[in-house]
Design an enzyme around this catalytic site. Structure first.
Site, PDB file in Angstrom:
ATOM      1  N   HIS A 367       0.794  -1.231   0.000  1.00  0.00           N
ATOM      2  CA  HIS A 367       0.000   0.000   0.000  1.00  0.00           C
ATOM      3  C   HIS A 367       0.822   1.274   0.000  1.00  0.00           C
ATOM      4  CE1 HIS A 367      -4.061  -1.698   0.710  1.00  0.00           C
ATOM      5  NE2 HIS A 367      -3.405  -2.663   1.319  1.00  0.00           N
ATOM      6  N   LYS A 558      -8.138  14.208   4.320  1.00  0.00           N
ATOM      7  CA  LYS A 558      -7.253  13.035   4.333  1.00  0.00           C
ATOM      8  C   LYS A 558      -6.268  13.225   5.475  1.00  0.00           C
ATOM      9  CE  LYS A 558      -6.157  14.199   0.035  1.00  0.00           C
ATOM     10  NZ  LYS A 558      -6.292  12.961  -0.727  1.00  0.00           N
ATOM     11  N   ARG A 559      -5.480  12.182   5.774  1.00  0.00           N
ATOM     12  CA  ARG A 559      -4.478  12.356   6.810  1.00  0.00           C
ATOM     13  C   ARG A 559      -3.547  13.519   6.468  1.00  0.00           C
ATOM     14  NH1 ARG A 559      -4.268   8.458  11.074  1.00  0.00           N
ATOM     15  NH2 ARG A 559      -2.361   9.501  11.677  1.00  0.00           N
ATOM     16  N   LYS A 564       1.144  14.650   0.978  1.00  0.00           N
ATOM     17  CA  LYS A 564      -0.194  14.965   0.474  1.00  0.00           C
ATOM     18  C   LYS A 564      -0.348  16.458   0.198  1.00  0.00           C
ATOM     19  CE  LYS A 564      -2.226  11.030   2.957  1.00  0.00           C
ATOM     20  NZ  LYS A 564      -2.925  10.164   1.984  1.00  0.00           N
ATOM     21  N   THR A 666      -8.357   6.889  -2.126  1.00  0.00           N
ATOM     22  CA  THR A 666      -9.723   6.393  -2.287  1.00  0.00           C
ATOM     23  C   THR A 666     -10.711   7.529  -2.030  1.00  0.00           C
ATOM     24  OG1 THR A 666      -9.478   5.536  -0.035  1.00  0.00           O
ATOM     25  CG2 THR A 666      -9.381   3.939  -1.835  1.00  0.00           C
ATOM     26  N   LYS A 670     -14.334   8.710  -3.863  1.00  0.00           N
ATOM     27  CA  LYS A 670     -15.590   9.075  -3.192  1.00  0.00           C
ATOM     28  C   LYS A 670     -16.058  10.443  -3.670  1.00  0.00           C
ATOM     29  CE  LYS A 670     -13.857   6.430   0.589  1.00  0.00           C
ATOM     30  NZ  LYS A 670     -12.974   6.453   1.765  1.00  0.00           N
TER      31      LYS A 670
HETATM   32  C1  NBG Z   1      -2.492   3.821   1.860  1.00  0.00           C
HETATM   33  C2  NBG Z   1      -2.045   4.724   0.726  1.00  0.00           C
HETATM   34  C3  NBG Z   1      -3.248   5.221  -0.066  1.00  0.00           C
HETATM   35  C4  NBG Z   1      -4.118   4.051  -0.480  1.00  0.00           C
HETATM   36  C5  NBG Z   1      -4.490   3.227   0.732  1.00  0.00           C
HETATM   37  C6  NBG Z   1      -5.307   2.005   0.368  1.00  0.00           C
HETATM   38  C7  NBG Z   1      -1.054   3.047   3.723  1.00  0.00           C
HETATM   39  C8  NBG Z   1       0.160   2.302   4.110  1.00  0.00           C
HETATM   40  N1  NBG Z   1      -1.294   3.194   2.420  1.00  0.00           N
HETATM   41  O1  NBG Z   1      -2.811   5.909  -1.210  1.00  0.00           O
HETATM   42  O2  NBG Z   1      -1.310   5.788   1.227  1.00  0.00           O
HETATM   43  O3  NBG Z   1      -5.283   4.508  -1.129  1.00  0.00           O
HETATM   44  O4  NBG Z   1      -3.332   2.769   1.382  1.00  0.00           O
HETATM   45  O5  NBG Z   1      -4.660   1.235  -0.574  1.00  0.00           O
HETATM   46  O6  NBG Z   1      -1.800   3.453   4.581  1.00  0.00           O
END
Ligand code: NBG
Length: 832
Positions: A367, A558-559, A564, A666, A670
């Site tokens: 991920h 988002k975080r 980001k 994601t 949305k």
């Molecule tokens: C996160 C990514 C995102 C991705 C999500 C789901 C982690 C390690 N990765 O870009 O930063 O959409 O995983 O795949 O949290």
């Protein structure tokens, strides 16, 4: 059976308004123990949840029984995080009884929307990774796939975020404080999990060398099951979460010494294992407790999986035909060594056979490519905490490197990169390498991310196993993210194309032809406006700031993370603020900048960026000279519930990460599905969103991943030159550095300015600034033309069908798991 019980039993299944009403009144009294006059909103929530739960238990058991009777191949999704959110609305909608429930409550004088608000948000995850796991659960159940989620029942979910003087402060999130009506404790489903101790070598019955793990500390993993309702309510799968329990014998030892308090203390310490979720997003914690959490839930899950398998089988030959185990990132990757241990040490399977079975059973999803997020456990810690696993990892490694040696032909660099052990400095176990080696398939989460995996972190493994890496672009569940969260738009869509899209989102493409229909556009706008009003009210409640409903809602949720680039967004906001002040007579498009997101508690730079956004917001929002044309808000405590209010109300979706750094995203999906236009870089799934919605319906800007790579590699990038040549950027930065936004502490933002200049601007904020401002200008210009804007918004919604997590999950099912839909048999219903 006693007629009274019989009728009660039928009542428990009744889906009509009267039956629901009677159940509610009965549950309130007999299970919640309250009189209707004294019941609080929370009491009613528990009442309704318990009554709804009654309506799904039969089907849940039918589903489980069908899987068992057919000995169906199951998929096990092992994830350290499940970011579920609330379940009441979801359960009602998937069972198809929202309206009946609303009416039944009406008759008692209650409003369903109020009752829903009393449910805590189950935040057992940090961000995208955990929310993806929750969307996958919904899709597996909706596609009738025999799928189980396995994770940890954290007592404290992700912390609650508050702002104090603009700074993030963390508070514990006590989601279980008042009990959880959705879960079923299973005190009889208990597995021992060991830590520490040592390994003893011995000769087995046929004189072969064998190993046992002795003198270890023991913890018990106890199961809590939550039903996962698929759309239509036919399939109801299980999410099994583990909670740590001290063993009884462990305590008794101390009792005999008379050290009662010490025993209790020990018990609490042991049970701390499942107490709290690590609040890091995409960064490795590196702490021993984290390693123990990972092993704890993985070991319990594997023991449970083997127990289920052995109900039908007497040897392990067909394990890969009956079980697919998906590793959600490397967090459960220790499972590869654990399955080897269980097979070899406990069940007497030979090493080679065990290895074949293991590899055929596991698959792994990566991920992130961020180096700080690639888990690597110190060998010394592993040797201490999991001594037998360390041996097994050495053995896997030795066999693998031996085999690869022939092909490496003197390329020692390659061998050391392939090794499961990072020998540089403090020796570490590379969990990504272990996950790769022990899996038959390895996937990335967007097309770009998968390509970059092949070129970067897993380049050597890819050369070794060219068939193994594949792509599975993420998706989102249309049930939660459109059908439930955006009822105005959902109703409009259904009025035109029927409700088939809820189950099969590809049908939403039929909306495309409505993009030129003026009446439809008007209704689409009306739905958006309704959502914006709801969000404006939420913003006022949460922050006290009044925003114009008809302003452009520009959303970045988002975080908080440097990659980001919330910083890029707030710098552009400052530049826009300056322009508005410089040109007060121009008729500006009113803009509301909406931010939300948590920072990891130890991530100082991200927390400083939060403070900066709050400081800038304070100045801008109180400046009468911009005539309310610009408002900036940072909403506290972003979570799934907040997202459900924000996503439907957005006009513009900020997806502005440094290209190459966001694996997929994601939230981008949305927002686009809910009719927001994306302003974004060619990163993660943005690339594919552009392909689907069309180049004309998205604002793409900035360096590409390749350009980022080249620029960083060239070493010739100098942010100071860029700043010097861009007056509006320079002015914005000067304002920050002279304390315009922080008169109480003019040097507060020195670390940010430092990172952007002497620090080399690793995330290339300055490099993308000018292009970003142009894209923002294009968005504002387009927003003036509401007809054109709406047309493009409709085309976004219409073209997002592919991003359903149903599509993603079926790709996993056919291309990785070889798992097929199984229709549950519902005997109780056919009988009556
Ligand atoms: C996160 C990514 C995102 C991705 C999500 C789901 C982690 C390690 N990765 O870009 O930063 O959409 O995983 O795949 O949290």
């Amino acid at each position: 059976m006693d007629a009274r019980y019989k009728s009660r039993e039928i009542e428990r299944r009744s889906l009509d308004v009267d039956g629901l009403k009677r159940s509610f009144l009965e549950w309130l009294v007999y299970s919640v123990g309250k009189d209707a006059r004294a019941a609080t909103r929370r009491d009613w929530f528990h009442t309704v949840a318990l009554a709804v739960r009654d309506r799904l238990v039969d089907r849940w058991m039918d589903t489980t029984r069908t899987y068992y009777q057919q000995d169906a191949k199951r998929v096990y999704y092992l994830s350290l995080e499940f970011l579920i959110g609330r379940l009441l609305t979801n359960s009602l909608a998937n069972l198809g009884i929202t309206d009946q429930c609303r009416q039944a409550l009406d008759r008692i004088g209650l409003n369903l929307d109020d009752v829903v608000e009393a449910e805590p948000d189950a935040a057992l995850g940090n961000g995208g990774l955990g929310r993806l796991a929750a969307c996958f659960l919904d899709s597996m159940a909706s596609e009738a796939l025999p799928g189980y989620g396995y994770g940890i029942r954290y007592e404290f979910g992700l912390f609650e975020q508050r702002f104090e003087h603009g700074w993030q402060v963390e508070y514990p999130e006590q989601w279980l404080q008042f009990g959880n009506p959705w879960e079923f404790p299973r005190p009889e489903v208990l597995y021992p999990v060991q830590f520490y101790g040592r390994v003893e070598e011995f000769r087995d019955s046929v004189g072969e060398r064998a190993y046992r793990w002795v003198d270890a500390e023991r913890v018990l993993a106890m199961a809590y099951d939550t039903p996962v309702v698929g759309y239509g309510g036919d399939t109801i799968n299980t999410l099994r979460l583990w909670s740590a329990r001290a063993t009884r014998d462990f305590n008794f030892g101390h009792f005999n010494d008379g050290a009662y308090m010490k025993a209790v203390e020990q018990k609490v310490l042991t049970e701390n294992l499942s107490r709290v979720l690590y609040p890091n997003d995409a960064t490795e914690g590196g702490k021993e407790l984290r390693l123990k959490q990972e092993y704890f839930f993985t070991s319990a899950s594997l023991q449970d999986i083997l127990r289920r398998y052995l109900q039908h089988h007497s040897n392990f030959d067909s394990l890969p035909d009956k079980a697919a185990i998906q590793l959600n990132d490397t967090h459960p990757a220790i499972g590869i060594a654990e399955l080897m241990r269980l097979l070899v040490d406990q069940h007497g399977v030979t090493w080679d056979k065990a290895w074949d079975i293991t590899r055929a059973t596991f698959s792994y999803t990566n991920h992130t490519l961020l180096p700080e997020a690639l888990e690597a456990w110190p060998v010394r810690m592993m040797e201490r905490v999991l001594p037998r696993h360390m041996q097994i990892i050495y053995e896997i490694n030795a066999k693998f490197l031996n085999r690869s040696k022939a092909r490496a032909a003197g390329d020692n660099g390659r061998l050391s990169r392939l090794s499961l052990i990072d020998e540089r400095g403090d020796r570490r176990v590379r969990m990504g390498n272990l996950a790769f080696l022990g899996s038959h398939k390895v996937n990335g989460v967007s097309a770009l991310h998968t390509e970059l995996m092949k070129q970067t972190v897993f380049a050597d493994f890819h050369a070794e196993f060219p068939e193994r890496i594949n792509n599975k672009t993420n998706g989102i569940t249309p049930r939660r993210w459109l059908h439930q969260a955006n009822q105005p738009l959902a109703a409009l869509i259904t009025s035109r194309i029927g409700n088939g899209w809820i189950k099969d989102l590809s049908q939403i493409s039929a909306l495309a032809e409505k993009a030129d229909d003026l009446v439809f556009r008007e209704e689409f706008r009306r739905a958006k406006r309704k959502n914006k009003k709801r969000l404006a009210a939420y913003i006022a409640r949460q922050t006290g700031v009044d925003v114009q409903v008809d302003s452009l809602f520009d959303v970045q949720v988002k975080r908080m993370h440097e990659y980001k680039r919330q910083l890029l967004n707030i710098l552009q906001a400052i530049a826009l603020y300056n322009e508005m002040r410089d040109n007060p007579t121009v008729s500006w498009v009113p803009v509301t900048k909406i931010f939300a997101g948590k920072a990891a508690p130890s991530y100082h730079m991200a927390k400083l960026i939060i403070k900066l956004i709050n400081d800038v917001a304070k100045v801008v929002n109180h400046d009468p000279s911009v005539h309310d044309n610009l408002k900036i808000v940072l909403l506290p405590n972003y979570n799934v519930t907040a997202a459900e209010i924000i996503m439907p109300a957005a006009d513009l979706s900020e997806q502005i990460s440094t290209a190459g750094m966001e694996a997929s995203g994601t939230g981008n999906m949305k927002l686009a599905l809910n009719g927001a236009l994306t302003i974004g870089t060619l990163d993660g799934a943005n690339v594919e969103i552009r392909e689907h919605v069309g180049d004309d319906n998205i604002f793409i800007f900035g360096l590409t991943a390749e350009e980022v790579n080249d620029l960083r590699a060239s070493g010739g990038f100098n942010p100071r030159d860029v700043i010097a040549s861009n007056p509006s950027l320079k002015r914005a930065l000067d304002m920050i550095s002279t304390g315009v936004f922080s008169p109480d502490d003019p040097h507060r933002y020195h670390p940010i300015l430092q990172a952007l200049t002497d620090g080399g601007d690793h995330f290339l904020v300055t490099a993308d600034f000018s292009d970003y401002c142009q894209a923002q200008q294009a968005a504002m210009d387009l927003y003036r033309d509401q007809e054109e804007w709406t047309r493009k918004a409709i085309l976004n919604t219409a073209n997002m069908g592919w991003f359903s997590s149903d599509r993603t999950i079926m790709e996993y099912a056919t291309e990785i798991w070889d798992v097929h839909p199984v229709k549950p048999e519902h005997p109780a219903e056919t009988e009556t």
